[in-house]
Design an enzyme around this catalytic site. Sequence first.
Site, PDB file in Angstrom:
ATOM      1  CG  ASN A   9      -2.036   0.878   1.232  1.00  0.00           C
ATOM      2  OD1 ASN A   9      -1.758   1.999   0.562  1.00  0.00           O
ATOM      3  ND2 ASN A   9      -2.066   1.610   2.828  1.00  0.00           N
ATOM      4  CE  LYS A  11       0.279   3.565   4.850  1.00  0.00           C
ATOM      5  NZ  LYS A  11      -0.840   3.506   6.177  1.00  0.00           N
ATOM      6  CG  HIS A  95      -6.484   2.303   5.196  1.00  0.00           C
ATOM      7  ND1 HIS A  95      -5.554   3.569   5.709  1.00  0.00           N
ATOM      8  CD2 HIS A  95      -4.944   1.360   4.468  1.00  0.00           C
ATOM      9  CE1 HIS A  95      -4.587   3.092   6.197  1.00  0.00           C
ATOM     10  NE2 HIS A  95      -4.053   2.182   5.512  1.00  0.00           N
ATOM     11  CD  GLU A  97      -3.363   6.255   6.625  1.00  0.00           C
ATOM     12  OE1 GLU A  97      -2.688   6.409   5.192  1.00  0.00           O
ATOM     13  OE2 GLU A  97      -2.092   5.389   7.426  1.00  0.00           O
ATOM     14  CD  GLU A 167      -4.130  -1.110   7.440  1.00  0.00           C
ATOM     15  OE1 GLU A 167      -2.969  -2.096   6.920  1.00  0.00           O
ATOM     16  OE2 GLU A 167      -4.877  -0.863   6.970  1.00  0.00           O
ATOM     17  N   GLY A 173       2.112   2.651  10.890  1.00  0.00           N
ATOM     18  CA  GLY A 173       3.305   4.091  10.879  1.00  0.00           C
ATOM     19  C   GLY A 173       3.584   4.037  11.626  1.00  0.00           C
ATOM     20  CB  SER A 212       4.463  -1.593  12.250  1.00  0.00           C
ATOM     21  OG  SER A 212       4.222  -0.501  12.277  1.00  0.00           O
TER      22      SER A 212
END
Length: 256
Positions: A9, A11, A95, A97, A167, A173, A212
């Site tokens: 991914n 991003k 996702h 985010e 996730e 991250g 991660s």
Amino acid sequence: MRRPILTANWKMHKTRAQAAAFVTVLREQLGHTTEVDVVIAAPFTSLAAVHEGLLGSEIALAAQNVCAEAEGAFTGEISPAMLADAGCHYCIVGHSERRALYGEQDAEISRKAAALLGVGIRPIVCVGETLEEREADRTADIVASQLAGSLTDVETAAIGELVVAYEPVWAIGTGHTATPEQAQEVHLLIRARLRERFGASGADIRIQYGGSVKPENVVAIMAQPDIDGALVGGASLAPDSFAKIVRYESQENRAT
Ligand code: PGA
């Protein structure tokens, strides 16, 4: 048998030239990998470059988001049919985010997943709790409710095409990976919910872990019985690092 699936991914990273260079190196490093499914989720502007670079390989192209509508006055949006036309076989939806920064809700994510399936694209539906939710012991409730809400419109007949990604938001991250046991616990719960929702064949749905993941921890994560793959952000940006993750079964990784 659930075939492992490793997804990069990216991003909001990489120009077309950077994306094309990545694909060239990754293909050199992987050769003809067939034991696992490898997917690259590129930004919209790089889809064409990655698609071209992947021709003749078994690596699949993914988008990172989609509009649930088929066409019309939706400025700035991209439809499922446009993604299919661009060569996408997968698309990430929901996702964290997008949920946290752009206010996406379960109902919309569910419509996106169904719309993707309608054009033959496999949705990768993401769920996961925040740190506050985990500390308040609400992980199971949050994940179960996100999962149910994000799959409302998905028909049982289509579930062979569905991928779920767990996730935990606190692991994305941050360098704080969930332990393999923590991840397995939630994957087991997701698996149980999928069976309740879709019957016995719910057991065939692949569930990726994300947060991660890197070459150093992928082996232990993939060793868990209900973890069928990884959704990789930061460690997917360099081809050698992502190649190591894809080849997690090789001796080289076990030694590190
Ligand atoms: P990370 O991101 O690997 O950088 O934690 C994973 C993701 O958000 O999909």
